[in-house]
Design a protein around this motif. Structure first.
Motif, short mmCIF file in Angstrom:
data_model
loop_
_atom_site.label_atom_id
_atom_site.label_comp_id
_atom_site.label_asym_id
_atom_site.label_seq_id
_atom_site.Cartn_x
_atom_site.Cartn_y
_atom_site.Cartn_z
N ARG A 63 0.83 -1.20 0.00
CA ARG A 63 0.00 0.00 0.00
C ARG A 63 0.87 1.26 0.00
N LEU A 64 0.50 2.21 -0.84
CA LEU A 64 1.20 3.49 -0.88
C LEU A 64 0.52 4.46 0.07
N SER A 65 1.32 5.24 0.79
CA SER A 65 0.73 6.22 1.72
C SER A 65 0.44 7.54 1.02
N ALA A 66 1.08 7.80 -0.12
CA ALA A 66 0.82 9.02 -0.88
C ALA A 66 1.41 8.84 -2.27
N LEU A 67 0.90 9.61 -3.20
CA LEU A 67 1.34 9.49 -4.59
C LEU A 67 1.46 10.88 -5.20
N VAL A 68 2.60 11.14 -5.85
CA VAL A 68 2.81 12.38 -6.60
C VAL A 68 3.08 12.01 -8.05
N LEU A 69 2.32 12.60 -8.96
CA LEU A 69 2.46 12.31 -10.38
C LEU A 69 2.56 13.60 -11.18
N HIS A 70 3.49 13.60 -12.13
CA HIS A 70 3.57 14.68 -13.11
C HIS A 70 3.06 14.16 -14.44
N PHE A 186 3.02 18.72 0.07
CA PHE A 186 1.91 17.77 0.11
C PHE A 186 2.36 16.47 0.79
N LEU A 187 3.51 15.94 0.37
CA LEU A 187 4.02 14.70 0.95
C LEU A 187 4.31 14.86 2.44
N LEU A 188 4.95 15.96 2.80
CA LEU A 188 5.27 16.17 4.22
C LEU A 188 4.00 16.27 5.07
N ALA A 189 2.96 16.92 4.51
CA ALA A 189 1.70 17.03 5.25
C ALA A 189 1.07 15.66 5.46
N VAL A 190 1.09 14.82 4.42
CA VAL A 190 0.52 13.48 4.54
C VAL A 190 1.31 12.65 5.54
N TRP A 191 2.64 12.67 5.42
CA TRP A 191 3.47 11.88 6.32
C TRP A 191 3.31 12.33 7.77
N THR A 192 3.26 13.65 7.99
CA THR A 192 3.09 14.17 9.34
C THR A 192 1.75 13.70 9.92
N ARG A 193 0.71 13.79 9.12
CA ARG A 193 -0.61 13.34 9.56
C ARG A 193 -0.60 11.85 9.89
N ASN A 194 0.05 11.05 9.05
CA ASN A 194 0.12 9.61 9.29
C ASN A 194 0.91 9.29 10.55
N LEU A 195 1.98 10.04 10.80
CA LEU A 195 2.76 9.81 12.01
C LEU A 195 1.95 10.12 13.26
N LEU A 196 1.14 11.19 13.20
CA LEU A 196 0.30 11.55 14.34
C LEU A 196 -0.76 10.47 14.58
N ILE A 197 -1.34 9.96 13.49
CA ILE A 197 -2.33 8.89 13.63
C ILE A 197 -1.67 7.64 14.20
N ASP A 198 -0.49 7.34 13.71
CA ASP A 198 0.25 6.17 14.18
C ASP A 198 0.56 6.31 15.68
N ARG A 199 0.94 7.50 16.09
CA ARG A 199 1.27 7.74 17.50
C ARG A 199 0.01 7.59 18.37
N ASP A 200 -1.09 8.17 17.88
CA ASP A 200 -2.33 8.08 18.65
C ASP A 200 -2.85 6.64 18.75
N ASN A 201 -2.50 5.82 17.75
CA ASN A 201 -2.92 4.42 17.76
C ASN A 201 -1.90 3.51 18.43
N GLY A 202 -0.94 4.11 19.09
CA GLY A 202 0.08 3.32 19.79
C GLY A 202 1.06 2.64 18.88
N GLY A 203 1.26 3.24 17.68
CA GLY A 203 2.24 2.69 16.76
C GLY A 203 1.78 1.46 16.03
N SER A 204 0.45 1.27 15.94
CA SER A 204 -0.07 0.05 15.33
C SER A 204 -0.47 0.20 13.88
N GLN A 205 -0.38 1.45 13.34
CA GLN A 205 -0.83 1.66 11.97
C GLN A 205 0.13 0.99 11.01
N THR A 206 -0.40 0.38 9.96
CA THR A 206 0.43 -0.22 8.90
C THR A 206 0.00 0.31 7.55
#
Length: 206
Positions: A63-70, A186-206
């Motif tokens: 699974r991809l966490s984000a995608l950038v296309l030109h 855009f990528l940094l915003a997605v990654w930051t959001r995912n890290l916060l979700i992962d932290r709130d879920n106790g590091g269980s996000q995959t």
């Protein structure tokens, strides 16, 4: 980027370099179209890899966490429809035959099966997508990005579309801060959001 994460990787300076391009029939850039298409299809595969993970990768998600296309091709059938001259149609048809490995014009079923837009509509999971496309792209019409963008939004997905005024396909502007910086942000915003979700879920996000 694939999941699971850990911290986001450091920004790769090669992102800001021009893409290597092999020109086919002096009209169609084949390499960049192929790479963008394959990444887009991978994004909407619902975590089904085209191969079998081995070794240390057996627990890694496809699974991809984000995608950038030109300037991606998202529908080969529409690419033929959008051709405005016989030469453009022939160039697009030659590229499609080479990509699909078919000796003659592909069937409608073959074209439909390769549609990224259709795959995005079917997918259970759609990563956030950032698209950049030139308004004057003569090889891959702006509508290719617009269709994917609209399909993602219609399905409740997250998509951003940057239309670059006056830019043709693989224009040098795509390696400048005006285009690269919004994609990186855009990528940094997605990654930051995912890290916060992962932290709130106790590091269980995959």
């Amino acid at each position: 980027m694939t999941e699971p994460g850990g911290g986001p990787p450091l920004a790769n300076p090669r992102l800001a370099q021009p893409h290597p391009v092999r020109v086919l029939d002096d009209t169609v850039s084949y390499l960049d179209i192929r790479c963008a298409y394959l990444m887009a299809r991978a994004a909407f595969c619902d975590d089904i890899s085209s191969g079998s993970p081995i070794g240390e990768h057996t627990r890694v998600s496809a699974r991809l966490s984000a995608l950038v296309l030109h300037y991606p091709v998202t529908d080969f059938g529409e690419l033929l429809t959008e051709a405005s001259t016989v030469d453009e149609w022939e160039a697009a048809a030659t590229m499609i035959r080479a990509f699909l490995g078919v000796p003659a014009e592909p069937s409608q079923d073959q074209l439909a099966a390769t549609s990224v837009v259709a795959a995005a509509r079917r997918a259970d999971y759609r990563p956030p997508v950032h698209l950049s496309h030139g308004a004057d792209d003569r090889r891959c019409n702006l509508q290719q990005s617009q269709r994917l963008h609209e399909a993602l939004l219609a399905q409740g997905g997250e998509s951003a579309l940057l239309v670059v005024p006056g830019a043709d396909h693989a224009d040098p502007v795509f390696s400048t801060p005006a285009v690269v910086d919004p994609a990186v942000e855009f990528l940094l915003a997605v990654w930051t959001r995912n890290l916060l979700i992962d932290r709130d879920n106790g590091g269980s996000q995959t």
